[in-house]
Enzyme design. Structure first.
Site, short mmCIF file in Angstrom:
data_model
loop_
_atom_site.label_atom_id
_atom_site.label_comp_id
_atom_site.label_asym_id
_atom_site.label_seq_id
_atom_site.Cartn_x
_atom_site.Cartn_y
_atom_site.Cartn_z
CD GLU A 1 64.46 89.41 31.39
OE1 GLU A 1 65.38 90.20 31.64
OE2 GLU A 1 64.62 88.18 31.29
CD GLU B 1 57.34 80.04 26.66
OE1 GLU B 1 57.66 81.19 26.99
OE2 GLU B 1 58.02 79.04 26.99
CB CYS C 1 58.39 78.53 33.10
SG CYS C 1 57.01 79.68 32.96
CB CYS D 1 57.26 83.46 29.74
SG CYS D 1 58.02 82.93 31.26
CG ASN E 1 62.25 86.80 27.19
OD1 ASN E 1 62.50 86.97 26.00
ND2 ASN E 1 63.19 86.57 28.08
CB CYS F 1 54.49 79.15 29.87
SG CYS F 1 55.19 80.82 29.95
#
Ligand code: THU
Length: 158
Positions: free
Chosen positions: A64, A75, A109, A73, A62, A112
């Protein structure tokens, strides 16, 4: 009116030892990848490892941002890397590793899951999803259909 029902099937493993060598390796790589997460805001370090059918392994973490929604994310970082660097290679599996107090698997999530589905439609083949850590329980889904029932897909646009 009818009450309808959707059933979701998945596999669960009590420990890494129950996985095939290749899957155990992939999950280990996703956990190791967490070291490269850039998560100064949430401090929640997630790692993803993709195995292509040609054997290539792609890692993602991830990423940010101070402008929170600009983050991404693990993924999707890995899936987009695969799509841009290996557009013609089939993704066989993705392993995802995130911290959890009780070593329980942390599922991806919704966004994803949607991107996973897009990749499956693009390659016309399901992508196996392994979720967990090298310690604790691991769960496995045979594709995005189980993770995202009633999904919005490309066919609706036609
Ligand atoms: N995160 C992921 O990398 N993957 C997920 O499936 C869930 C959440 C990241 C996004 C953000 O950087 C942090 O975890 C906290 O939500």
């Amino acid at each position: 009116m009818k009450d309808e029902r959707i059933e979701i099937n998945y596999k669960s493993y009590d420990s890494l030892a129950e996985l095939s060598d290749a899957d155990a390796e992939l999950l280990k790589k996703s956990e190791e990848a967490r070291l490269n997460a850039y998560a100064p805001y949430s401090k929640f370090h997630v790692g993803a490892a993709i195995r292509l059918e040609n054997g290539e392994i792609i890692l993602g973490t991830n990423q940010e941002n101070a402008a929170y929604p600009s983050g991404m994310c693990a993924e999707r970082v890995a899936l987009y890397y695969a799509g841009s660097q290996f557009p013609n290679s089939v993704i066989e599996s993705i392993a995802v590793s995130a911290p959890s107090a009780n070593a329980l698997p942390v599922p991806p999530c919704g966004a994803c899951r949607q991107v996973l589905l897009e990749n499956e439609q693009r390659q016309i083949k399901k992508i196996r999803v392994l979720i967990g850590q090298t310690k604790g329980k691991i769960i496995e889904f045979d594709g995005s259909e189980s993770l995202l029932p009633l999904a919005f897909k490309e066919s609706f646009l036609r």
